[in-house]
Design an enzyme around this catalytic site. Structure first.
Site, PDB file in Angstrom:
ATOM      1  N   SER A  10       0.806  -1.011  -0.378  1.00 23.07           N
ATOM      2  CA  SER A  10      -0.079   0.180   0.492  1.00 23.07           C
ATOM      3  C   SER A  10       0.565   1.645   0.391  1.00 23.07           C
ATOM      4  O   SER A  10       1.500   2.084   1.127  1.00 23.07           O
ATOM      5  CB  SER A  10      -0.747   0.084   1.632  1.00 23.07           C
ATOM      6  OG  SER A  10      -1.394   0.852   1.388  1.00 23.07           O
ATOM      7  N   HIS A  35      -1.139  -0.823  -4.157  1.00 24.41           N
ATOM      8  CA  HIS A  35      -2.898  -1.331  -3.788  1.00 24.41           C
ATOM      9  C   HIS A  35      -2.190   0.567  -3.146  1.00 24.41           C
ATOM     10  O   HIS A  35      -2.026   0.872  -2.781  1.00 24.41           O
ATOM     11  CB  HIS A  35      -2.505  -1.918  -2.063  1.00 24.41           C
ATOM     12  CG  HIS A  35      -3.927  -1.372  -2.038  1.00 24.41           C
ATOM     13  ND1 HIS A  35      -4.772  -2.745  -2.252  1.00 24.41           N
ATOM     14  CD2 HIS A  35      -4.215  -0.852  -0.688  1.00 24.41           C
ATOM     15  CE1 HIS A  35      -6.152  -1.936  -1.652  1.00 24.41           C
ATOM     16  NE2 HIS A  35      -5.586  -1.498  -0.195  1.00 24.41           N
ATOM     17  N   ASP A  37      -4.861   2.697  -1.487  1.00 25.76           N
ATOM     18  CA  ASP A  37      -5.567   3.445  -0.131  1.00 25.76           C
ATOM     19  C   ASP A  37      -6.017   4.928  -0.975  1.00 25.76           C
ATOM     20  O   ASP A  37      -5.796   6.171  -0.276  1.00 25.76           O
ATOM     21  CB  ASP A  37      -5.382   3.164   1.458  1.00 25.76           C
ATOM     22  CG  ASP A  37      -5.329   2.291   0.984  1.00 25.76           C
ATOM     23  OD1 ASP A  37      -5.886   1.237   1.132  1.00 25.76           O
ATOM     24  OD2 ASP A  37      -3.566   1.916   1.786  1.00 25.76           O
ATOM     25  N   MET A  39      -8.971   7.601   0.463  1.00 30.51           N
ATOM     26  CA  MET A  39      -9.481   8.218   1.383  1.00 30.51           C
ATOM     27  C   MET A  39     -10.165  10.128   1.231  1.00 30.51           C
ATOM     28  O   MET A  39      -9.445  10.442   1.307  1.00 30.51           O
ATOM     29  CB  MET A  39      -8.560   8.000   2.558  1.00 30.51           C
ATOM     30  CG  MET A  39      -8.348   7.142   3.079  1.00 30.51           C
ATOM     31  SD  MET A  39      -7.265   6.887   3.997  1.00 30.51           S
ATOM     32  CE  MET A  39      -6.628   4.824   3.787  1.00 30.51           C
ATOM     33  N   HIS A  74      -8.540   0.648  -3.856  1.00 31.15           N
ATOM     34  CA  HIS A  74      -9.909   0.346  -2.618  1.00 31.15           C
ATOM     35  C   HIS A  74     -10.044   1.792  -2.073  1.00 31.15           C
ATOM     36  O   HIS A  74      -9.865   2.973  -1.862  1.00 31.15           O
ATOM     37  CB  HIS A  74      -8.907   0.102  -1.037  1.00 31.15           C
ATOM     38  CG  HIS A  74      -9.847   0.374   0.044  1.00 31.15           C
ATOM     39  ND1 HIS A  74      -9.401  -0.461   1.256  1.00 31.15           N
ATOM     40  CD2 HIS A  74     -10.913   0.354  -0.365  1.00 31.15           C
ATOM     41  CE1 HIS A  74     -10.855  -0.428   1.985  1.00 31.15           C
ATOM     42  NE2 HIS A  74     -11.378  -0.118   1.926  1.00 31.15           N
ATOM     43  N   MET A  76     -12.136   4.045  -0.189  1.00 27.65           N
ATOM     44  CA  MET A  76     -13.002   4.592   0.885  1.00 27.65           C
ATOM     45  C   MET A  76     -13.738   6.290   1.212  1.00 27.65           C
ATOM     46  O   MET A  76     -13.379   6.958   1.077  1.00 27.65           O
ATOM     47  CB  MET A  76     -12.052   4.429   2.125  1.00 27.65           C
ATOM     48  CG  MET A  76     -11.853   3.421   2.548  1.00 27.65           C
ATOM     49  SD  MET A  76     -10.219   3.210   3.502  1.00 27.65           S
ATOM     50  CE  MET A  76      -8.663   2.989   2.013  1.00 27.65           C
ATOM     51  N   MET A 145     -11.259  -6.388   5.507  1.00 27.76           N
ATOM     52  CA  MET A 145     -10.194  -5.570   6.509  1.00 27.76           C
ATOM     53  C   MET A 145     -10.196  -5.736   7.841  1.00 27.76           C
ATOM     54  O   MET A 145     -11.353  -6.348   8.597  1.00 27.76           O
ATOM     55  CB  MET A 145     -11.576  -3.324   6.226  1.00 27.76           C
ATOM     56  CG  MET A 145     -10.850  -2.829   5.455  1.00 27.76           C
ATOM     57  SD  MET A 145      -9.704  -2.582   4.506  1.00 27.76           S
ATOM     58  CE  MET A 145      -9.311  -1.318   5.530  1.00 27.76           C
ATOM     59  N   ASP A 183      -6.351  -6.968   4.376  1.00 29.18           N
ATOM     60  CA  ASP A 183      -5.762  -4.702   4.851  1.00 29.18           C
ATOM     61  C   ASP A 183      -5.882  -5.149   5.790  1.00 29.18           C
ATOM     62  O   ASP A 183      -6.654  -4.656   6.146  1.00 29.18           O
ATOM     63  CB  ASP A 183      -6.825  -4.232   3.529  1.00 29.18           C
ATOM     64  CG  ASP A 183      -5.824  -2.569   3.596  1.00 29.18           C
ATOM     65  OD1 ASP A 183      -5.334  -2.861   4.468  1.00 29.18           O
ATOM     66  OD2 ASP A 183      -5.872  -1.678   2.699  1.00 29.18           O
TER      67      ASP A 183
END
Length: 226
Positions: A10, A35, A37, A39, A74, A76, A145, A183
């Protein structure tokens, strides 16, 4: 049939001042996916990076031989669909989202797949799996998660192992080729337990990027999995 394991570092834990080099270095060290992330400071209390960063890093996401390494996004974020489309345009290969962040889960899956990307669903530590039964035939990945989403460096939540086992049973029953990714808090000393529960793809952030030698960490993870 032997399980094929994938390690997906990540970049949330990478050096943001040197992201292109970090992606190249972690691929050279043996990672299978990169990966992302994503957000939004709305669905989770943190703000990371958008599609422009994905687009900028896409040319760096390849092996020394020029083979493209998948970018695993991913989300979020809430709402889902517009950003999913933007990441697809920016070069994402897999896009996963949280079902509780989408007004229409099936429609969001269809929208991602219509862009030529693989689609996944993400389940938070305390979230039930009910929605999975209705869309398991339509997805390519389930991401469990094992920490609460929002920040890197958290400790693994042990109850995630039961959830991983549950999802593996559902995937096996479906007969589909679906990745089971985990993750949060993945390290050399627990990756085997997570694999034994049924996971085949492992996101690791600070466990890799926080160390001086990425290859030695990834090699140690593969040794634990072998």
């Amino acid at each position: 049939m032997a399980m094929t394991y994938r390690i997906a570092p990540s970049i949330l834990s990478a050096d943001f001042a040197r992201l292109g080099d970090e992606v190249k270095n972690v691929i050279a060290a043996g990672s299978d996916w990169i990966h992302f992330d994503v957000m939004d400071n709305h669905y989770v209390p943190n703000l990371t990076f958008g599609p422009m960063i994905c687009s900028a890093l896409k040319p760096h996401a390849k092996t020394a031989a020029g083979v493209a390494v998948p970018i695993d996004v991913h989300l979020m974020v809430q709402p889902v669909d517009a950003l999913a489309a933007a990441f697809a345009e920016a070069g994402a290969d897999l896009i996963s989202f949280h079902p509780d962040a989408s007004g229409h889960v099936h429609r969001s899956i269809q929208a991602i797949k219509s862009k030529g990307c693989k689609a996944g669903l993400v389940f938070n530590p305390a979230e039930p799996l009910d929605v999975l039964d209705w869309v398991i035939d339509d997805i390519d990945l389930v991401l469990i998660m094992s920490v609460n989403p929002g920040f890197g460096g958290q400790s693994f939540i042990d109850s995630a192992l039961r959830k991983i086992e549950d999802v593996r049973r559902r995937i096996t029953a479906s007969g589909k080729d679906i990745r089971l990714e985990v993750d949060g808090g993945i390290k050399v000393d627990n990756i085997r337990r997570v694999a034994d529960a049924g996971a085949d793809t492992f996101v690791a952030g600070s466990a890799i990027f926080g160390k001086p030698d990425y290859k030695s960490v990834i090699d140690a993870m593969r040794a634990a999995l072998s």
